[in-house]
Design an enzyme around this catalytic site. Structure first.
Site, PDB file in Angstrom:
ATOM      1  N   LYS A 111       0.980  -1.207  -0.014  1.00 17.51           N
ATOM      2  CA  LYS A 111       0.081  -0.125  -0.015  1.00 17.51           C
ATOM      3  C   LYS A 111       0.865   1.327  -0.120  1.00 17.51           C
ATOM      4  O   LYS A 111       0.539   2.246  -0.578  1.00 17.51           O
ATOM      5  CB  LYS A 111      -0.943   0.156   1.389  1.00 17.51           C
ATOM      6  N   LYS A 194      -2.714 -10.922  -9.610  1.00 16.30           N
ATOM      7  CA  LYS A 194      -3.941 -11.358  -9.284  1.00 16.30           C
ATOM      8  C   LYS A 194      -5.221 -10.536  -9.982  1.00 16.30           C
ATOM      9  O   LYS A 194      -4.593  -9.319 -10.402  1.00 16.30           O
ATOM     10  CB  LYS A 194      -4.325 -11.541  -7.969  1.00 16.30           C
ATOM     11  N   LYS A 197      -9.267  -4.835  -8.468  1.00 15.57           N
ATOM     12  CA  LYS A 197     -10.088  -3.685  -8.973  1.00 15.57           C
ATOM     13  C   LYS A 197      -8.981  -2.685  -9.504  1.00 15.57           C
ATOM     14  O   LYS A 197      -9.222  -1.843 -10.265  1.00 15.57           O
ATOM     15  CB  LYS A 197     -10.702  -3.092  -7.812  1.00 15.57           C
TER      16      LYS A 197
HETATM   17  P1  TYM Z   1     -10.942  -7.809  -0.479  1.00 21.12           P
HETATM   18  O1  TYM Z   1     -12.247  -6.866  -0.392  1.00 21.12           O
HETATM   19  O2  TYM Z   1      -9.485  -7.385  -1.123  1.00 21.12           O
HETATM   20  O3  TYM Z   1     -11.248  -8.947  -1.198  1.00 21.12           O
HETATM   21  C1  TYM Z   1     -12.231  -9.731  -0.633  1.00 21.12           C
HETATM   22  C2  TYM Z   1     -12.170 -11.292  -0.824  1.00 21.12           C
HETATM   23  O4  TYM Z   1     -11.892 -11.445  -2.281  1.00 21.12           O
HETATM   24  C3  TYM Z   1     -10.786 -12.143  -2.367  1.00 21.12           C
HETATM   25  N1  TYM Z   1     -10.049 -11.851  -3.519  1.00 21.12           N
HETATM   26  C4  TYM Z   1      -9.570 -12.931  -4.228  1.00 21.12           C
HETATM   27  N2  TYM Z   1      -9.292 -14.071  -4.217  1.00 21.12           N
HETATM   28  C5  TYM Z   1      -8.803 -14.712  -5.423  1.00 21.12           C
HETATM   29  N3  TYM Z   1      -8.226 -14.270  -6.198  1.00 21.12           N
HETATM   30  C6  TYM Z   1      -8.458 -12.909  -6.284  1.00 21.12           C
HETATM   31  N4  TYM Z   1      -7.936 -12.429  -7.378  1.00 21.12           N
HETATM   32  C7  TYM Z   1      -8.831 -12.269  -5.438  1.00 21.12           C
HETATM   33  N5  TYM Z   1      -9.130 -10.945  -5.142  1.00 21.12           N
HETATM   34  C8  TYM Z   1      -9.900 -10.740  -4.127  1.00 21.12           C
HETATM   35  C9  TYM Z   1      -9.869 -11.789  -0.839  1.00 21.12           C
HETATM   36  O5  TYM Z   1      -9.042 -12.840  -0.940  1.00 21.12           O
HETATM   37  C10 TYM Z   1     -11.004 -11.705  -0.150  1.00 21.12           C
HETATM   38  O6  TYM Z   1     -11.494 -12.925   0.510  1.00 21.12           O
HETATM   39  N6  TYM Z   1      -9.151  -7.167   4.086  1.00 21.12           N
HETATM   40  C11 TYM Z   1     -10.204  -7.844   3.349  1.00 21.12           C
HETATM   41  C12 TYM Z   1     -11.677  -7.508   3.806  1.00 21.12           C
HETATM   42  C13 TYM Z   1     -12.065  -7.948   5.324  1.00 21.12           C
HETATM   43  C14 TYM Z   1     -12.150  -9.123   5.735  1.00 21.12           C
HETATM   44  C15 TYM Z   1     -12.136  -8.986   7.151  1.00 21.12           C
HETATM   45  C16 TYM Z   1     -12.179 -10.573   5.156  1.00 21.12           C
HETATM   46  C17 TYM Z   1     -11.972  -6.944   6.310  1.00 21.12           C
HETATM   47  N7  TYM Z   1     -12.319  -7.480   7.312  1.00 21.12           N
HETATM   48  C18 TYM Z   1     -12.589 -10.098   8.006  1.00 21.12           C
HETATM   49  C19 TYM Z   1     -12.115 -11.263   6.252  1.00 21.12           C
HETATM   50  C20 TYM Z   1     -12.568 -11.183   7.496  1.00 21.12           C
HETATM   51  C21 TYM Z   1     -10.169  -7.303   1.715  1.00 21.12           C
HETATM   52  O7  TYM Z   1      -9.714  -6.198   1.542  1.00 21.12           O
HETATM   53  O8  TYM Z   1     -10.614  -7.975   1.110  1.00 21.12           O
END
Ligand code: TYM
Length: 331
Positions: A111, A194, A197
């Site tokens: 980040k 990967k 967005k």
């Molecule tokens: P975020 O919003 O970036 O992504 C949400 C979920 O989607 C999965 N993901 C992917 N999995 C496989 N391949 C990809 N290309 C890919 N892109 C996204 C992420 O692994 C995630 O599971 N920090 C987290 C959100 C969060 C959270 C939590 C998750 C906040 N609190 C508590 C679990 C438990 C995040 O930014 O995910």
């Protein structure tokens, strides 16, 4: 029954990475576990969205959760900011999270590279807020993609540290979960990393993309000039396309193109056409439901209210017990 927690940041439309990495597991888990799925709107503040974007993004994720098959009667669906108990636990956990370990997290390092002009304290403590989300409901299973593995390790560290500090076996250890043995990483279409967005236009296929847009994006995916020897190892951009084929197409289709590649007869145009059509088949029912559900504001309001009540019931019990353990007592 074991408790499950997971969330997705409210940064707008969901893509196939979110779907295959996380949501597909949410949908299956809701039949077997005590599930809490939320929309991480506080986490999205690290990038300073405008008030109207913040609101419309939360709505978008709620609509897409429902369209993808989450059932508000089976699991608790809620918006993170509707559950203020989260912030109280976040504060307590922050007292035992060390700046050094937070600075070493891979996501923080990524980040600060991506937004050097906005290295705010919320970014540094992002994994602490995430741990609070999870252990607030004393969850043990957290369905996430591979990119979240380190955050789960940190959540276990913070949960264990709390237990040790107060000499109380209170929080169970949460683990990243996927129904298959491995956590998933869905590649994007840019031939590099990967699907995400923030990885540039055209890299991600969204659940709400029309068939025409999906075809256009997939046809533009990066390829090479083709294999020159039989059974040669696939370069990363080609391997990415095969990985995508593996998740959206049938095993027969995958094998067909794999054989063509291994015998140097592959035509990438054919592979891409097939990949696009299979992505369209996978997303069309969801896209249709997205359009229907997003019109129904009163249903969305009812789902969010019902979810907030259920989530706060669980959260306030934890906070009551945590206050007692820490030593906050009323006079
Ligand atoms: P975020 O919003 O970036 O992504 C949400 C979920 O989607 C999965 N993901 C992917 N999995 C496989 N391949 C990809 N290309 C890919 N892109 C996204 C992420 O692994 C995630 O599971 N920090 C987290 C959100 C969060 C959270 C939590 C998750 C906040 N609190 C508590 C679990 C438990 C995040 O930014 O995910």
């Amino acid at each position: 029954m074991e408790t499950v927690v997971s969330g997705i940041r409210s940064t707008g439309k969901l893509h196939l990475g979110n779907y295959y990495g996380a949501i597909q597991n949410f949908v299956k888990m809701q039949h077997e576990y005590n599930c809490f799925f939320f929309i991480a709107d506080w986490h999205s503040l690290t990038t300073h969205p405008t008030p109207s974007d913040l609101h419309s993004n939360v709505k978008q994720v709620l609509v897409e959760y429902l369209a993808a098959g989450l059932d508000p009667e089976k699991s608790t669906l809620y918006v993170q900011s509707d559950v203020p108990e989260t912030t109280e636990l976040y504060l307590y956990l922050n007292m035992n999270a060390y700046v050094g370990e937070l600075e070493r997290s891979t996501s923080f390092k990524d980040k600060i590279r991506a937004q050097p002009d906005n290295v705010n304290a919320g970014l540094l403590t992002y994994p602490v807020l995430m741990a609070a989300d999870i252990i607030l409901h004393r969850a043990t299973k957290v369905p996430v993609g591979k990119d979240q593995e380190q955050h789960l390790e940190m959540s276990r560290t913070f949960a264990n540290r709390f237990n040790r500090l107060y000499n109380h076996d209170y929080f169970p250890e949460p683990y990243a979960f996927n129904f298959s043995d491995n956590l998933v990483r869905i590649p994007g279409l840019d031939g590099k990393g990967k699907m995400g967005k923030s990885e540039g236009e055209g890299n991600a296929v969204y659940l709400s993309d029309s068939p025409e847009i999906i075809r256009k994006k997939v046809m533009k995916a990066v390829t090479d000039s083709g294999p020159t020897a039989e059974n040669q190892e696939k370069p990363v951009e080609i391997q990415n396309l095969f990985d995508l084929l593996k998740v959206v197409s049938t095993p027969d289709t995958y094998e067909h193109f794999d054989n063509l590649y291994n015998t140097c007869q592959i035509r990438y145009g054919d592979l891409k056409k097939q990949l696009a059509e299979d992505m369209i088949i996978a997303t069309t029912p969801i896209r249709n439901r997205i359009n229907d559900i997003s019109q129904d504001t009163s249903y969305l309001r009812q789902v969010a209210r019902h979810g907030a009540i259920k989530a706060r019931e669980s959260a306030s019990k934890t906070i009551r017990e945590v206050r007692e353990i820490i030593g906050f007592r009323s006079f």
